[in-house]
Scaffold this motif. Structure first.
Motif, PDB file in Angstrom:
ATOM      1  N   ASP A 246      68.205  76.630  47.924  1.00  0.00           N
ATOM      2  CA  ASP A 246      68.462  76.177  46.560  1.00  0.00           C
ATOM      3  C   ASP A 246      68.200  74.688  46.381  1.00  0.00           C
ATOM      4  N   THR A 247      68.075  73.944  47.480  1.00  0.00           N
ATOM      5  CA  THR A 247      67.877  72.495  47.388  1.00  0.00           C
ATOM      6  C   THR A 247      66.409  72.096  47.530  1.00  0.00           C
ATOM      7  N   ARG A 248      65.509  73.054  47.529  1.00  0.00           N
ATOM      8  CA  ARG A 248      64.100  72.752  47.790  1.00  0.00           C
ATOM      9  C   ARG A 248      63.461  71.892  46.710  1.00  0.00           C
ATOM     10  N   THR A 249      64.024  71.921  45.521  1.00  0.00           N
ATOM     11  CA  THR A 249      63.459  71.105  44.448  1.00  0.00           C
ATOM     12  C   THR A 249      64.389  69.962  44.047  1.00  0.00           C
ATOM     13  N   GLY A 250      65.518  69.807  44.757  1.00  0.00           N
ATOM     14  CA  GLY A 250      66.490  68.780  44.397  1.00  0.00           C
ATOM     15  C   GLY A 250      66.208  67.434  45.040  1.00  0.00           C
ATOM     16  N   GLN A 251      66.891  66.425  44.540  1.00  0.00           N
ATOM     17  CA  GLN A 251      66.798  65.075  45.088  1.00  0.00           C
ATOM     18  C   GLN A 251      68.033  64.794  45.936  1.00  0.00           C
ATOM     19  N   LEU A 252      67.827  64.110  47.040  1.00  0.00           N
ATOM     20  CA  LEU A 252      68.917  63.765  47.944  1.00  0.00           C
ATOM     21  C   LEU A 252      69.218  62.276  47.803  1.00  0.00           C
ATOM     22  N   PHE A 253      70.457  61.961  47.404  1.00  0.00           N
ATOM     23  CA  PHE A 253      70.887  60.581  47.219  1.00  0.00           C
ATOM     24  C   PHE A 253      71.572  60.106  48.504  1.00  0.00           C
ATOM     25  N   LEU A 254      71.047  59.060  49.104  1.00  0.00           N
ATOM     26  CA  LEU A 254      71.559  58.542  50.371  1.00  0.00           C
ATOM     27  C   LEU A 254      71.939  57.072  50.236  1.00  0.00           C
ATOM     28  N   SER A 255      73.150  56.736  50.635  1.00  0.00           N
ATOM     29  CA  SER A 255      73.559  55.336  50.642  1.00  0.00           C
ATOM     30  C   SER A 255      73.192  54.703  51.978  1.00  0.00           C
ATOM     31  N   VAL A 256      73.061  53.384  51.979  1.00  0.00           N
ATOM     32  CA  VAL A 256      72.711  52.630  53.181  1.00  0.00           C
ATOM     33  C   VAL A 256      73.777  51.562  53.396  1.00  0.00           C
ATOM     34  N   HIS A 257      74.191  51.383  54.636  1.00  0.00           N
ATOM     35  CA  HIS A 257      75.227  50.395  54.945  1.00  0.00           C
ATOM     36  C   HIS A 257      74.704  48.989  54.665  1.00  0.00           C
TER      37      HIS A 257
END
Length: 262
Positions: free
Chosen positions: A111-122
């Protein structure tokens, strides 16, 4: 005549790839969820939905690291990162977390194949690496068949005071194809210095601060009126906050009121 073919990419390849990028072992549970080990912490992913307010559909998820012991939370994320006292340890830990998030998000759930992944960086990582921010992670994504355009890199508000570094980071990450989000929180006078020159893809505002921004600085609403950046209201906990976010013209909505991180 000999003919060579590309070797199929397997889960084991992904395991070996992370091991090559870090010094920590990996595990996979019976449900296919991947975790990594840092000191005595078992690290895995939790994801919270992000909704498109206009189309009322999920456009992606924000990733959070979870430290578990016997299925229970053992350390909060800030406590895990506090264990990395040296820059080299922090770099390894950050790469491990991002790799685990990417594999769990894009490889496990169709279900996540078309989604965007939001990642924070330290923030300490961003200041310790001098150049080519995001290159190593791009190499990892290339090998796993994930496009950097599917990744939104969130620059923490602790960097807002350093406009030159902030601008450098945005240019750097965008050169590798990532989308970039900056935080409106933590700014002095509710304004980002040089914001007109930064041009991030997404501007993040905390829901509980939104009403203060609207009252004290009408320009905060102007970000939502422009095609870019998109306004992302985070930590929505109540109906009143959701209503305020929609009235402000927010494009993206996130918070426990809409769905907890799992």
């Amino acid at each position: 005549m000999n003919r060579t073919t590309a070797r199929p990419f397997t889960v084991m390849d992904e395991f070996e790839l992370i091991k090559a990028a870090t010094d920590y072992s990996l595990e996979q549970d019976k449900n296919g969820r991947i975790s990594g080990n840092f000191y005595h912490c078992k690290l895995t992913s939790a994801f919270q939905v992000i909704l498109d307010s206009r189309e009322n559909k999920i456009i992606g998820h924000a990733a959070y690291i979870r430290s578990e012991s016997h299925g229970e939370v053992s350390l909060w994320p800030w406590q895990v990162f506090a264990l990395a006292s040296k820059d080299e340890q922090l770099i390894d830990l950050d790469r491990l977390c991002r790799a685990i998030h990417a594999l769990n998000y894009f490889k496990k759930n169709p279900d996540t194949r078309t989604g965007q992944l939001f990642l924070s960086v330290h923030p300490r990582l961003l200041s310790s690496i001098q150049n080519e921010h995001g290159r190593t992670f791009k190499d990892f994504l290339d090998l796993t068949g994930i496009s950097t355009s599917r990744i939104v890199i969130e620059i923490p508000p602790a960097l807002n005071h350093d406009w030159k570094l902030l601008q450098k980071l945005i240019i750097n990450y965008r050169s590798y194809g990532y989308q970039v989000a900056i935080n409106f929180s933590g700014t002095h006078g509710h304004e980002l210095p040089g914001a007109d020159d930064l041009h991030p893809d997404i501007l993040i505002v905390q829901a509980h601060e939104l009403l203060h921004y609207q009252k004290d600085d009408p320009s905060a609403d102007s970000y939502a009126r422009d095609a870019r950046p998109l306004l992302h209201v985070r930590k929505i906990e109540t109906q009143a906050q959701l209503t305020a976010a929609k009235q402000a013209g927010a494009h993206y909505l996130q918070g426990n009121f809409l769905g907890t991180a799992v």
